[in-house]
Design an enzyme around this catalytic site. Sequence first.
Site, PDB file in Angstrom:
ATOM      1  N   TYR A  33       0.831  -1.199   0.000  1.00 32.54           N
ATOM      2  CA  TYR A  33       0.000   0.000   0.000  1.00 32.54           C
ATOM      3  C   TYR A  33       0.864   1.246   0.000  1.00 32.54           C
ATOM      4  O   TYR A  33       2.077   1.170   0.263  1.00 32.54           O
ATOM      5  CB  TYR A  33      -0.954  -0.004   1.196  1.00 32.54           C
ATOM      6  CG  TYR A  33      -0.308   0.325   2.526  1.00 32.54           C
ATOM      7  CD1 TYR A  33       0.476  -0.598   3.205  1.00 32.54           C
ATOM      8  CD2 TYR A  33      -0.472   1.581   3.089  1.00 32.54           C
ATOM      9  CE1 TYR A  33       1.072  -0.272   4.410  1.00 32.54           C
ATOM     10  CE2 TYR A  33       0.117   1.907   4.302  1.00 32.54           C
ATOM     11  CZ  TYR A  33       0.888   0.976   4.960  1.00 32.54           C
ATOM     12  OH  TYR A  33       1.483   1.290   6.152  1.00 32.54           O
ATOM     13  N   LYS A 149      -2.531 -17.259  15.430  1.00 34.08           N
ATOM     14  CA  LYS A 149      -2.845 -17.735  14.078  1.00 34.08           C
ATOM     15  C   LYS A 149      -3.386 -16.569  13.260  1.00 34.08           C
ATOM     16  O   LYS A 149      -4.572 -16.498  12.921  1.00 34.08           O
ATOM     17  CB  LYS A 149      -3.838 -18.903  14.138  1.00 34.08           C
ATOM     18  CG  LYS A 149      -3.816 -19.744  12.869  1.00 34.08           C
ATOM     19  CD  LYS A 149      -4.383 -21.116  13.101  1.00 34.08           C
ATOM     20  CE  LYS A 149      -4.609 -21.874  11.811  1.00 34.08           C
ATOM     21  NZ  LYS A 149      -3.400 -22.100  11.033  1.00 34.08           N
ATOM     22  N   GLU A 182       9.412 -24.072  12.337  1.00 34.09           N
ATOM     23  CA  GLU A 182       8.243 -24.788  11.811  1.00 34.09           C
ATOM     24  C   GLU A 182       8.171 -24.555  10.316  1.00 34.09           C
ATOM     25  O   GLU A 182       9.041 -23.890   9.741  1.00 34.09           O
ATOM     26  CB  GLU A 182       6.960 -24.302  12.498  1.00 34.09           C
ATOM     27  CG  GLU A 182       6.659 -22.840  12.237  1.00 34.09           C
ATOM     28  CD  GLU A 182       5.360 -22.357  12.854  1.00 34.09           C
ATOM     29  OE1 GLU A 182       4.411 -23.154  12.952  1.00 34.09           O
ATOM     30  OE2 GLU A 182       5.294 -21.174  13.212  1.00 34.09           O
ATOM     31  N   LEU A 207       3.593 -21.640  15.813  1.00 34.53           N
ATOM     32  CA  LEU A 207       2.163 -21.856  16.025  1.00 34.53           C
ATOM     33  C   LEU A 207       1.982 -23.189  16.759  1.00 34.53           C
ATOM     34  O   LEU A 207       2.622 -24.183  16.407  1.00 34.53           O
ATOM     35  CB  LEU A 207       1.431 -21.904  14.679  1.00 34.53           C
ATOM     36  CG  LEU A 207      -0.080 -21.950  14.802  1.00 34.53           C
ATOM     37  CD1 LEU A 207      -0.642 -20.593  15.233  1.00 34.53           C
ATOM     38  CD2 LEU A 207      -0.718 -22.359  13.492  1.00 34.53           C
TER      39      LEU A 207
HETATM   40  N1  PDD Z   1      -1.776 -23.977   8.649  1.00 33.05           N
HETATM   41  N2  PDD Z   1       2.349 -23.734  11.580  1.00 33.05           N
HETATM   42  C1  PDD Z   1       1.821 -22.851  10.717  1.00 33.05           C
HETATM   43  C2  PDD Z   1       2.614 -21.624  10.379  1.00 33.05           C
HETATM   44  C3  PDD Z   1       0.542 -23.093  10.135  1.00 33.05           C
HETATM   45  O1  PDD Z   1       0.029 -22.196   9.290  1.00 33.05           O
HETATM   46  C4  PDD Z   1      -0.147 -24.286  10.471  1.00 33.05           C
HETATM   47  C5  PDD Z   1      -1.495 -24.592   9.884  1.00 33.05           C
HETATM   48  C6  PDD Z   1       0.435 -25.174  11.395  1.00 33.05           C
HETATM   49  C7  PDD Z   1      -0.259 -26.434  11.857  1.00 33.05           C
HETATM   50  O2  PDD Z   1      -1.350 -26.100  12.668  1.00 33.05           O
HETATM   51  P1  PDD Z   1      -2.631 -27.099  12.767  1.00 33.05           P
HETATM   52  O3  PDD Z   1      -2.123 -28.445  13.065  1.00 33.05           O
HETATM   53  O4  PDD Z   1      -3.425 -26.510  13.880  1.00 33.05           O
HETATM   54  O5  PDD Z   1      -3.347 -27.016  11.418  1.00 33.05           O
HETATM   55  C8  PDD Z   1       1.672 -24.854  11.926  1.00 33.05           C
HETATM   56  C9  PDD Z   1      -3.051 -24.186   7.980  1.00 33.05           C
HETATM   57  C10 PDD Z   1      -3.381 -25.615   7.733  1.00 33.05           C
HETATM   58  C11 PDD Z   1      -3.081 -23.325   6.718  1.00 33.05           C
HETATM   59  O6  PDD Z   1      -2.592 -22.192   6.813  1.00 33.05           O
HETATM   60  O7  PDD Z   1      -3.606 -23.738   5.671  1.00 33.05           O
END
Ligand code: PDD
Length: 287
Positions: A33, A149, A182, A207
Amino acid sequence: MSRFAYVNGRFVRHGEAAVHIEDRGYQLADGVYEVWAVFDGKLADAEGHFTRLWRSLDELRIAHPMSQASLLMVLREAVRRNKVKEGLCYLQVTRGVARRDHAFPNPAVPPSVVITAKSLDRAATEAKAALGASVVSVPETRWARCDIKSIGLLPNALAKQAARERGAIEAWFVDDMGLVTEGASSNAWIIDAEGTLRTRDTNANILRGITRSTLLEVIRASGLPFSEKPFTIAEAQAAKEAFITGAGSLVTPIVAVDGVKLGDGKPGPVATRLRRSYIELARQKAV
Ligand code: PDD
């Protein structure tokens, strides 16, 4: 007074202006932006803002939605239609609308463009400025809250795209200690040379995956050795097995890390078994 917004080629009433729910700006913060101050109905520092806009778009590999001359015309029209003499003009460009996927849409879709303009009471802001203002200090945490999240997923989207371009399905983030945190959209696991299941502890900036927690139940019940001890990419490459977990990937065996095959380059027996057990348990518990 009626306000108007420019949305993808048309001026519409501000109250009815809308973008698609699968706009990547809305879902992934995949956009840029600029804000121009408006003095006397004219855009301030126009060139500087344009230069930064093109740079931001190029850095993200988002196509330029139009030429600078055309954009200047539309910005001026937004200022004119909203009768802004003193105020601000806002422009947002996103990668566009596509079915949700972290990696870039392929083929590319047209970028989305939104422009708004609003008036400010310059006399009031001048009076305030004349009194001076105060600040408070906060820790620099942009963005150290991966435990939330959040839909601010631009770094994740760029990482996923990098993975896709290198023939991989996921990217693993490595912190400044050289330890894997992660994945771009999943949690990362290995089964190390000693046969211990390892994933990053949740005190780290990651996360707290729900799939990860459910899988931990499976692992505890099965008595497999487990430790929340972080690992390096070299350890992952020397691991017996690796896998990722997430609501999308469930438990997906990983057979190569940065091009280095793990073992014989086939899904490992433990990861394969854990995938089956996780799906069985999650199916049973699904409501
Ligand atoms: N993503 N780490 C990150 C950065 C994530 O975005 C996710 C999930 C996970 C795993 O979290 P969980 O087991 O609660 O789905 C870890 C989702 C699936 C997505 O963005 O599509």
